[in-house]
Design a protein around this motif. Sequence first.
Motif, PDB file in Angstrom:
ATOM      1  N   PRO A  77       0.805  -1.222   0.000  1.00 44.53           N
ATOM      2  CA  PRO A  77       0.000   0.000   0.000  1.00 44.53           C
ATOM      3  C   PRO A  77       0.843   1.280   0.000  1.00 44.53           C
ATOM      4  CG  PRO A  77      -0.881  -1.580   1.569  1.00 44.53           C
ATOM      5  CD  PRO A  77       0.435  -2.123   1.118  1.00 44.53           C
ATOM      6  N   MET A  78       2.123   1.167   0.369  1.00 43.43           N
ATOM      7  CA  MET A  78       3.017   2.319   0.323  1.00 43.43           C
ATOM      8  C   MET A  78       3.680   2.462  -1.047  1.00 43.43           C
ATOM      9  SD  MET A  78       5.008   1.960   3.971  1.00 43.43           S
ATOM     10  CE  MET A  78       4.176   1.413   5.459  1.00 43.43           C
ATOM     11  N   GLY A  79       3.335   1.526  -1.958  1.00 47.29           N
ATOM     12  CA  GLY A  79       3.910   1.588  -3.289  1.00 47.29           C
ATOM     13  C   GLY A  79       5.314   1.046  -3.384  1.00 47.29           C
ATOM     14  N   LEU A  80       5.704   0.169  -2.454  1.00 46.75           N
ATOM     15  CA  LEU A  80       7.060  -0.374  -2.440  1.00 46.75           C
ATOM     16  C   LEU A  80       7.051  -1.852  -2.804  1.00 46.75           C
ATOM     17  CD1 LEU A  80       8.337   1.348   0.817  1.00 46.75           C
ATOM     18  CD2 LEU A  80       9.140   1.818  -1.495  1.00 46.75           C
ATOM     19  N   ALA A  81       8.023  -2.243  -3.627  1.00 46.49           N
ATOM     20  CA  ALA A  81       8.141  -3.640  -4.060  1.00 46.49           C
ATOM     21  C   ALA A  81       9.612  -3.951  -4.314  1.00 46.49           C
ATOM     22  CB  ALA A  81       7.320  -3.872  -5.324  1.00 46.49           C
ATOM     23  N   GLU A  82       9.894  -5.222  -4.675  1.00 43.51           N
ATOM     24  CA  GLU A  82      11.267  -5.611  -4.973  1.00 43.51           C
ATOM     25  C   GLU A  82      11.889  -4.678  -6.008  1.00 43.51           C
ATOM     26  OE1 GLU A  82       8.875  -7.882  -4.638  1.00 43.51           O
ATOM     27  OE2 GLU A  82       9.618  -9.712  -3.670  1.00 43.51           O
ATOM     28  N   GLY A  83      13.126  -4.306  -5.762  1.00 41.63           N
ATOM     29  CA  GLY A  83      13.838  -3.405  -6.669  1.00 41.63           C
ATOM     30  C   GLY A  83      13.820  -1.960  -6.227  1.00 41.63           C
ATOM     31  N   ASP A  84      12.881  -1.594  -5.332  1.00 49.70           N
ATOM     32  CA  ASP A  84      12.809  -0.220  -4.840  1.00 49.70           C
ATOM     33  C   ASP A  84      13.801   0.005  -3.702  1.00 49.70           C
ATOM     34  OD1 ASP A  84      10.753   0.468  -6.597  1.00 49.70           O
ATOM     35  OD2 ASP A  84       9.205  -0.222  -5.200  1.00 49.70           O
ATOM     36  N   SER A  85      14.287   1.219  -3.582  1.00 50.52           N
ATOM     37  CA  SER A  85      15.173   1.594  -2.488  1.00 50.52           C
ATOM     38  C   SER A  85      14.358   2.200  -1.357  1.00 50.52           C
ATOM     39  CB  SER A  85      16.221   2.610  -2.963  1.00 50.52           C
ATOM     40  OG  SER A  85      16.879   3.207  -1.861  1.00 50.52           O
ATOM     41  N   LEU A  86      14.456   1.613  -0.169  1.00 46.06           N
ATOM     42  CA  LEU A  86      13.709   2.138   0.972  1.00 46.06           C
ATOM     43  C   LEU A  86      14.120   3.565   1.298  1.00 46.06           C
ATOM     44  CD1 LEU A  86      13.551  -0.817   3.536  1.00 46.06           C
ATOM     45  CD2 LEU A  86      11.730   0.067   2.085  1.00 46.06           C
ATOM     46  N   ILE A  87      15.429   3.838   1.250  1.00 46.10           N
ATOM     47  CA  ILE A  87      15.904   5.165   1.637  1.00 46.10           C
ATOM     48  C   ILE A  87      15.510   6.208   0.601  1.00 46.10           C
ATOM     49  CG2 ILE A  87      17.924   6.563   2.175  1.00 46.10           C
ATOM     50  CD1 ILE A  87      19.266   4.120   3.268  1.00 46.10           C
ATOM     51  N   GLU A  88      15.674   5.887  -0.672  1.00 47.78           N
ATOM     52  CA  GLU A  88      15.306   6.852  -1.701  1.00 47.78           C
ATOM     53  C   GLU A  88      13.805   7.146  -1.658  1.00 47.78           C
ATOM     54  OE1 GLU A  88      16.698   5.446  -5.433  1.00 47.78           O
ATOM     55  OE2 GLU A  88      18.825   5.776  -4.938  1.00 47.78           O
ATOM     56  N   ALA A  89      13.002   6.123  -1.393  1.00 50.25           N
ATOM     57  CA  ALA A  89      11.562   6.340  -1.283  1.00 50.25           C
ATOM     58  C   ALA A  89      11.249   7.270  -0.112  1.00 50.25           C
ATOM     59  CB  ALA A  89      10.835   5.007  -1.115  1.00 50.25           C
ATOM     60  N   MET A  90      11.925   7.047   0.997  1.00 47.20           N
ATOM     61  CA  MET A  90      11.691   7.881   2.172  1.00 47.20           C
ATOM     62  C   MET A  90      12.149   9.320   1.938  1.00 47.20           C
ATOM     63  SD  MET A  90      13.023   7.237   6.060  1.00 47.20           S
ATOM     64  CE  MET A  90      14.702   7.635   5.581  1.00 47.20           C
ATOM     65  N   LEU A  91      13.222   9.482   1.191  1.00 51.00           N
ATOM     66  CA  LEU A  91      13.733  10.819   0.920  1.00 51.00           C
ATOM     67  C   LEU A  91      12.883  11.574  -0.100  1.00 51.00           C
ATOM     68  CD1 LEU A  91      17.568  10.063   0.738  1.00 51.00           C
ATOM     69  CD2 LEU A  91      16.465  11.585   2.386  1.00 51.00           C
ATOM     70  N   ASP A  92      12.351  10.853  -1.078  1.00 46.04           N
ATOM     71  CA  ASP A  92      11.720  11.509  -2.225  1.00 46.04           C
ATOM     72  C   ASP A  92      10.208  11.592  -2.170  1.00 46.04           C
ATOM     73  OD1 ASP A  92      14.251  11.825  -3.317  1.00 46.04           O
ATOM     74  OD2 ASP A  92      14.150   9.969  -4.472  1.00 46.04           O
ATOM     75  N   ARG A  93       9.568  10.730  -1.359  1.00 48.85           N
ATOM     76  CA  ARG A  93       8.115  10.665  -1.401  1.00 48.85           C
ATOM     77  C   ARG A  93       7.492  11.287  -0.155  1.00 48.85           C
ATOM     78  NH1 ARG A  93       6.446   4.727  -2.391  1.00 48.85           N
ATOM     79  NH2 ARG A  93       4.579   5.695  -1.509  1.00 48.85           N
ATOM     80  N   ALA A  94       6.762  12.373  -0.364  1.00 52.20           N
ATOM     81  CA  ALA A  94       6.137  13.085   0.744  1.00 52.20           C
ATOM     82  C   ALA A  94       5.086  12.237   1.444  1.00 52.20           C
ATOM     83  CB  ALA A  94       5.513  14.391   0.238  1.00 52.20           C
ATOM     84  N   ASP A  95       4.354  11.385   0.671  1.00 51.55           N
ATOM     85  CA  ASP A  95       3.303  10.578   1.280  1.00 51.55           C
ATOM     86  C   ASP A  95       3.883   9.544   2.244  1.00 51.55           C
ATOM     87  OD1 ASP A  95       4.491   9.192  -0.847  1.00 51.55           O
ATOM     88  OD2 ASP A  95       2.707   7.976  -1.205  1.00 51.55           O
TER      89      ASP A  95
END
Length: 254
Positions: A127-145
């Motif tokens: 539901p957070m839009g995260l799946a294999e291949g995604d970077s947890l840190i980059e998602a946290m840095l770049d995604r306001a939601d």
Amino acid sequence: MEQSFGTVLKEWRQIRRMSQLDLASEAGVSARHVSFLETGRSQASRGMALRLSEVLQMPLAESNRLLTAGGLAPAYGQRAAADEELAPLETAMRWTLDNHAPYPAMALDRHWKLVALNGPARMFLGPMGLAEGDSLIEAMLDRADLRAAIENIEEVEYQILSRLRVELAHLGRDVVLSGLIERLSARVEGYVPPAQSPVILATRYRMGGVTLSLFSTISQFGGIGEIAYSDIKIEQLFPADEQTRAVLMAMAGQ
């Protein structure tokens, strides 16, 4: 430009903040021998090169770099995913993830990209839009939601920054991690951690009107000679309170 054995050795000795005497004492040789290896006046045997890399706690890929710089064959491989020799490692990783259910667990590479998820982790991160291949840190840095969904985002970023610095110190150098550290440092500038850390440093996620509080343990493979798997971290999440435990059990149908 190809580096010499002495250049690579000196680079890693300085990364570990060891003098020639420190390294020599740990490796069981004379400081003069270390000096001669660094200047090229002496050539290292394969056994000596491996011993020095062990003392310097060099990652496997860097140990290979030291060996090849000295005209020696690499000691550690980086095999294709389909290689039969990797099957026990893949099985161990999947077994660890699957047997952590009903709680989320994931495998991450050195840059915090998701390598594998167990079922609960997919339900939790999907539901957070995260799946294999995604970077947890980059998602946290770049995604306001995603940032908005973490109640204690500043505390979490500060914790992750500390982890990244430890990991970079082990690796010696890594352009990607260095860049993430720089970005996170700018984020937490001005954050003052509590005088006394809590017993459990949990991340608090807002999901569907409830707050899930989770902490984690991290494990890595030991005693292997394969570069890719040596970098993999298995992170297992645990509920920090009864409400979180009940929600995770319900998500798993238990």
